[in-house]
Design a protein around this motif. Structure first.
Motif, PDB file in Angstrom:
ATOM      1  N   ALA A  84       0.832  -1.204   0.000  1.00 35.88           N
ATOM      2  CA  ALA A  84       0.000   0.000   0.000  1.00 35.88           C
ATOM      3  C   ALA A  84       0.864   1.251   0.000  1.00 35.88           C
ATOM      4  CB  ALA A  84      -0.932  -0.013   1.209  1.00 35.88           C
ATOM      5  N   LEU A  87       2.256   1.735  -3.441  1.00 40.81           N
ATOM      6  CA  LEU A  87       1.224   2.226  -4.351  1.00 40.81           C
ATOM      7  C   LEU A  87       0.963   3.715  -4.117  1.00 40.81           C
ATOM      8  CD1 LEU A  87      -0.884   1.516  -6.514  1.00 40.81           C
ATOM      9  CD2 LEU A  87      -2.482   1.053  -4.661  1.00 40.81           C
ATOM     10  N   ILE A  88       0.934   4.131  -2.857  1.00 43.66           N
ATOM     11  CA  ILE A  88       0.702   5.549  -2.551  1.00 43.66           C
ATOM     12  C   ILE A  88       1.859   6.393  -3.071  1.00 43.66           C
ATOM     13  CG2 ILE A  88       0.539   7.214  -0.639  1.00 43.66           C
ATOM     14  CD1 ILE A  88      -1.054   5.039   0.875  1.00 43.66           C
ATOM     15  N   ARG A  89       3.089   5.902  -2.952  1.00 43.90           N
ATOM     16  CA  ARG A  89       4.241   6.648  -3.456  1.00 43.90           C
ATOM     17  C   ARG A  89       4.224   6.747  -4.975  1.00 43.90           C
ATOM     18  NH1 ARG A  89       7.464   3.129  -0.597  1.00 43.90           N
ATOM     19  NH2 ARG A  89       7.328   3.667   1.572  1.00 43.90           N
ATOM     20  N   GLU A  90       3.815   5.640  -5.623  1.00 44.76           N
ATOM     21  CA  GLU A  90       3.805   5.622  -7.089  1.00 44.76           C
ATOM     22  C   GLU A  90       2.660   6.449  -7.666  1.00 44.76           C
ATOM     23  OE1 GLU A  90       3.625   1.545  -8.324  1.00 44.76           O
ATOM     24  OE2 GLU A  90       5.558   1.065  -7.405  1.00 44.76           O
ATOM     25  N   ARG A  91       1.471   6.402  -7.028  1.00 39.72           N
ATOM     26  CA  ARG A  91       0.287   7.090  -7.556  1.00 39.72           C
ATOM     27  C   ARG A  91      -0.422   7.840  -6.422  1.00 39.72           C
ATOM     28  NH1 ARG A  91      -1.223   1.762 -10.540  1.00 39.72           N
ATOM     29  NH2 ARG A  91       0.089   1.983 -12.363  1.00 39.72           N
ATOM     30  N   PRO A  92       0.138   8.957  -5.991  1.00 39.85           N
ATOM     31  CA  PRO A  92      -0.459   9.667  -4.858  1.00 39.85           C
ATOM     32  C   PRO A  92      -1.855  10.220  -5.158  1.00 39.85           C
ATOM     33  CG  PRO A  92       1.393  10.917  -5.754  1.00 39.85           C
ATOM     34  CD  PRO A  92       1.356   9.595  -6.455  1.00 39.85           C
ATOM     35  N   THR A  94      -4.142   8.996  -7.267  1.00 43.24           N
ATOM     36  CA  THR A  94      -5.082   7.875  -7.290  1.00 43.24           C
ATOM     37  C   THR A  94      -5.406   7.435  -5.869  1.00 43.24           C
ATOM     38  OG1 THR A  94      -4.147   7.143  -9.396  1.00 43.24           O
ATOM     39  CG2 THR A  94      -5.456   5.535  -8.174  1.00 43.24           C
ATOM     40  N   ALA A  95      -4.375   7.323  -5.028  1.00 43.37           N
ATOM     41  CA  ALA A  95      -4.568   6.900  -3.638  1.00 43.37           C
ATOM     42  C   ALA A  95      -5.449   7.902  -2.900  1.00 43.37           C
ATOM     43  CB  ALA A  95      -3.227   6.757  -2.935  1.00 43.37           C
ATOM     44  N   PHE A  96      -5.213   9.207  -3.143  1.00 47.67           N
ATOM     45  CA  PHE A  96      -6.029  10.240  -2.510  1.00 47.67           C
ATOM     46  C   PHE A  96      -7.479  10.139  -2.962  1.00 47.67           C
ATOM     47  CE2 PHE A  96      -7.879  14.524  -2.502  1.00 47.67           C
ATOM     48  CZ  PHE A  96      -7.820  14.789  -1.147  1.00 47.67           C
ATOM     49  N   VAL A  98      -9.068   7.438  -4.084  1.00 50.23           N
ATOM     50  CA  VAL A  98      -9.673   6.227  -3.518  1.00 50.23           C
ATOM     51  C   VAL A  98     -10.022   6.471  -2.048  1.00 50.23           C
ATOM     52  CG1 VAL A  98      -9.201   3.823  -2.854  1.00 50.23           C
ATOM     53  CG2 VAL A  98      -8.590   4.625  -5.145  1.00 50.23           C
ATOM     54  N   ALA A  99      -9.122   7.108  -1.315  1.00 52.42           N
ATOM     55  CA  ALA A  99      -9.380   7.390   0.101  1.00 52.42           C
ATOM     56  C   ALA A  99     -10.572   8.336   0.238  1.00 52.42           C
ATOM     57  CB  ALA A  99      -8.143   7.990   0.755  1.00 52.42           C
TER      58      ALA A  99
END
Length: 117
Positions: A84, A87-92, A94-96, A98-99
């Motif tokens: 996780a 993934l957050i480092r690679e696609r911040p 996208t992660a934001f 989704v959150a």
């Protein structure tokens, strides 16, 4: 008459000896039963002690197996957390997103649960 008296005395003597022998037999049987009872009690205690030791060994093995399972689970959870984080480092963004979407869904579910009451 004297023969009858002698026979009665002899019969009384035999009855007395029979009573003595019966008493000795009862004492012997009671003693043997007491010894057998003591031996049986000792055997029961021994079996109970063996059972307790086997139970402790099984509990120890169960504890060791549970610890292994817990260690494996903790290892997997660390792997998921690392994935996780990667993934957050690679696609911040996208992660934001989704959150944010997950937070919105949870808030919506919480509000709909409050209106049912």
């Amino acid at each position: 008459m004297s023969t009858m008296k002698e026979n009665l005395n002899e019969a009384g003597g035999h009855l007395k000896q029979a009573a003595i022998h019966a008493g000795d037999t009862v004492k012997s049987a009671a003693s043997a039963a007491g010894e057998e009872f003591k031996l049986g009690g000792t055997n029961v205690k021994s079996e109970l002690a063996d059972s307790a030791q086997a139970g402790k060994a099984a509990a120890g093995q169960a504890g060791a197996a549970a610890k292994e399972q817990m260690d494996a689970l903790m290892g997997k959870s660390r792997d998921v957390m690392d994935s996780a984080a990667d993934l957050i480092r690679e696609r911040p963004l996208t992660a934001f997103g989704v959150a944010l979407a997950a937070g919105w869904v949870i808030a919506k579910l919480a509000r709909s649960g409050d209106s049912d009451k």
